[in-house]
Scaffold this motif. Sequence first.
Motif, mmCIF file in Angstrom:
data_model
loop_
_atom_site.group_PDB
_atom_site.id
_atom_site.type_symbol
_atom_site.label_atom_id
_atom_site.label_comp_id
_atom_site.label_asym_id
_atom_site.label_seq_id
_atom_site.Cartn_x
_atom_site.Cartn_y
_atom_site.Cartn_z
ATOM 1 N N ALA A 166 13.929 9.674 -1.989
ATOM 2 C CA ALA A 166 12.734 10.076 -2.383
ATOM 3 C C ALA A 166 11.490 9.347 -1.431
ATOM 4 N N VAL A 167 10.911 10.078 -0.671
ATOM 5 C CA VAL A 167 9.955 9.477 0.470
ATOM 6 C C VAL A 167 8.713 8.933 -0.157
ATOM 7 N N SER A 168 8.201 9.892 -1.196
ATOM 8 C CA SER A 168 6.405 9.446 -1.491
ATOM 9 C C SER A 168 6.425 8.065 -2.250
ATOM 10 N N PRO A 169 7.347 7.961 -3.397
ATOM 11 C CA PRO A 169 6.822 6.686 -4.128
ATOM 12 C C PRO A 169 6.695 5.416 -3.090
ATOM 13 N N PHE A 170 7.522 5.176 -2.161
ATOM 14 C CA PHE A 170 6.981 4.021 -1.169
ATOM 15 C C PHE A 170 5.523 3.926 -0.737
ATOM 16 N N PHE A 171 4.966 4.958 -0.630
ATOM 17 C CA PHE A 171 3.573 5.037 -0.467
ATOM 18 C C PHE A 171 2.730 4.586 -1.437
ATOM 19 N N TYR A 172 3.157 5.208 -2.683
ATOM 20 C CA TYR A 172 2.325 4.947 -3.871
ATOM 21 C C TYR A 172 2.274 3.626 -4.263
ATOM 22 N N THR A 173 3.699 2.971 -4.195
ATOM 23 C CA THR A 173 3.664 1.569 -4.525
ATOM 24 C C THR A 173 3.166 0.755 -3.615
ATOM 25 N N PHE A 174 2.977 1.060 -2.469
ATOM 26 C CA PHE A 174 2.147 0.256 -1.391
ATOM 27 C C PHE A 174 0.754 0.336 -1.741
ATOM 28 N N ARG A 175 0.200 1.440 -2.245
ATOM 29 C CA ARG A 175 -1.226 1.582 -2.408
ATOM 30 C C ARG A 175 -1.459 0.447 -3.467
ATOM 31 N N GLU A 176 -0.723 0.249 -4.344
ATOM 32 C CA GLU A 176 -1.053 -0.967 -5.523
ATOM 33 C C GLU A 176 -0.845 -2.207 -4.984
ATOM 34 N N ARG A 177 0.384 -2.353 -4.120
ATOM 35 C CA ARG A 177 0.577 -3.733 -3.443
ATOM 36 C C ARG A 177 -0.509 -4.202 -2.865
ATOM 37 N N GLU A 178 -1.173 -2.969 -2.072
ATOM 38 C CA GLU A 178 -2.134 -3.499 -1.083
ATOM 39 C C GLU A 178 -3.124 -4.108 -1.953
ATOM 40 N N LEU A 179 -3.749 -3.714 -3.167
ATOM 41 C CA LEU A 179 -4.624 -4.278 -3.816
ATOM 42 C C LEU A 179 -4.655 -5.726 -3.985
ATOM 43 N N ILE A 180 -3.307 -6.261 -4.361
ATOM 44 C CA ILE A 180 -2.754 -7.413 -4.591
ATOM 45 C C ILE A 180 -2.959 -8.300 -3.257
ATOM 46 N N LEU A 181 -2.386 -7.805 -2.348
ATOM 47 C CA LEU A 181 -2.158 -8.380 -0.935
ATOM 48 C C LEU A 181 -3.716 -8.659 -0.378
#
Lengths: 361, 364
Positions: free
Chosen positions: A120-135
């Motif tokens: 599944a390709v898309s979840p990668f981008f979605y989880t990175f979106r939230e990870r980005e906030l933390i980073l």
Amino acid sequence: MSRMKLNLGPQHPSTHGVLRLILDVDGEKILGCEPVIGYLHRGMEKMAEGMTYLQYLPTVDRVDYLSGFFNSYAYVAAVEKLLGIQIPQKAAIIRVMLMELNRIASHLLWLGTYLLDLGAVSPFFYTFRERELILNFFEKISGQRMMYNYFIFGGVRSEIDCLEEVEPICKTVLAKLEDYEKILTENPIFISRTKNLGIMDRETAFAYSITGPNLRASNSHLDFRKLSDLYKDFEFKIAKAEDGDCFARYKVRLDEIRESVKIVLQAVEKLKVAGGNINTGLKPLNLKIDTGEAIADVETPRGLTSCCVKADGSDKPYRVKWRTGSFYAVQILPKLLTGHMISDVMAIYGSLDVMLPEVDR
Amino acid sequence: MNYLYCAFIEFLAKFNLPESIALIIFPVLPFCIVAAGMLVMVLVLVLAERKILGFLTQRKGPNRVGYWGLLQTVADGLKLLCKENITPTSADKFLFTLAPIIAFTPVLVVWGILPYNSEFDLMSTPANLIIYLFLAIIPVLGIFLAGYASNSKYSIIGGMRVIAQAISYELPIVFSLLGVVVLSSSLNLTQITLSQSSVYGVLGWYIIPSFIGFIVVFVSILAELNRCPFDLPEAESELVAGYNTEYSGMRFALFYITEYAMMFANAAFISVIFLGGYLSPFGSYISNIVFGDSLFANILVYFEQTFWLLLKTGIIIFLFMLVRATMPRLQSDKLLKFSWNIMLPLAILNLFICMVIKGLGGLL
């Protein structure tokens, strides 16, 4: 098609690093597996012997670059034990908060890459979106996104002046987590690919020294946070599942994110009222430590990480030894993979959340 | 067609060329148009897929080459053309070169079979549905050959999977199409299209009596196209790139073009079979409603028909892309079980329903 040896890696899209698996396959069926590690060896332990205590500090973040705070903490806590110093209460709370945020970021990345492994390709981008906030938050407090170098001997490096940003991040993460669960937990394809696959029972897990979420998915509630003094003022449940399959490991990690959010929110409340210093004001330059040996344990997103530091009275550690969770997760691979199909390799391997830099160090 | 043919002969006569040349060239011309249209469509589709996947995953997609990234695929194509064609030393050189050609060639013919409007209907043989099905499966052979000829382990696993997948998913497709054949009493794609025409527009389409068939064909065609969630032959996270691991340069590009051209052809095929092909969804054509029965309106109708077909095809392709953005990949053994245990019984049930509907229609 007859039997053949299939070399999975060291350069393979979904080993997330450089692990080499020598698979003995019959058609698509796996008859045997031999993991070969060492492609990412950087000599983290030997390196320490030539560096002063302070010089080694920035490098320990790289032991596992997805959970830098944990490695930092393990090393710093070991040195603090050697020095026999107590860190201020405020610094301890900050450490807990940052480590738990780091755990969330690490688990989010795991979720994305695991689904990428499953196709599944898309979840990668979605989880990175939230990870980005933390980073982004980490970047604001430490100036770095992955290699923080924020913990110092006796506390933390600087005050957190953007504490109000943490709560919105936690809320977003929780809300998005609901979305992921809606798509994944009920998804028939996801379930068929993860349920009853790579089953690891409790005894096997203990026999192989598996720790962390992988162990807790196998019906165990061993969480080193509960044993640690650092977390004794925080309320949280131990995320746990019974089945020991890939789906259980997925559930445990998602539940752990929720528990981590709880801890972070408690820490924020505590920090709002906490006063005092953030470090002991120890001058780390030319730090000399008397002969002795200390071990510090920390429950990282991938299991137990221990750092053992042996001092010989000079300004350099005599020996530093790391114990990391992923190393043991790689060991169990032959047992879990044998008898499955090639398409299950990534489902099983990914579910263990192996981090190659942590394996090789 | 006759009018165009005469005009073409006159055009040739201007250059003092005999009519016999027109006889040879004229039937070839539409195929040239189709081939050119196909290449353009592939460029559009690749860009569309990247853009749509980008928007679905919080990205912008390609946006550097040309305005809004419009020239990105052209740039990629040029890059692939300039790349070195590497043949592995252990590969069977003849088959290795032949495989992309085998995969690519039938696609051109497949595009010629589809009825784009009531005039541009190049191969309206009595049973061109069968021809379509035969030709549409040949790229799979090319892919298998690629996996076999590469003589690489990942490739051969990919090739093995593609054959297993195609065999198990071809049957549900054929059985579902039988339902439509029963309903329309024809194996000709134009006839199937026309038999869906009714004054109620959408209500005449075969998607309504054979809805199960539509779902089965949609899923099976996803499997035959090796698209997510059935992209096992080139499962990136397992087999690196599956059957085309060893391919590079233009040979790789041929596989790529095949994949997207087949995607369009199959989507158009679904719209012809189930969504009334080039028929308007409103019963009568908008051109006729606006301009009456004039000559201008009748010419405009051809364009409108093509527009409807492209629109329906576009919707199907969008659904393909949506599925790709949502679903994880199936396991190889469960994929086959899914076909034999679920899809095939459903297709047969659909055939039965269609027969009952046809029988009742005959009684009434």
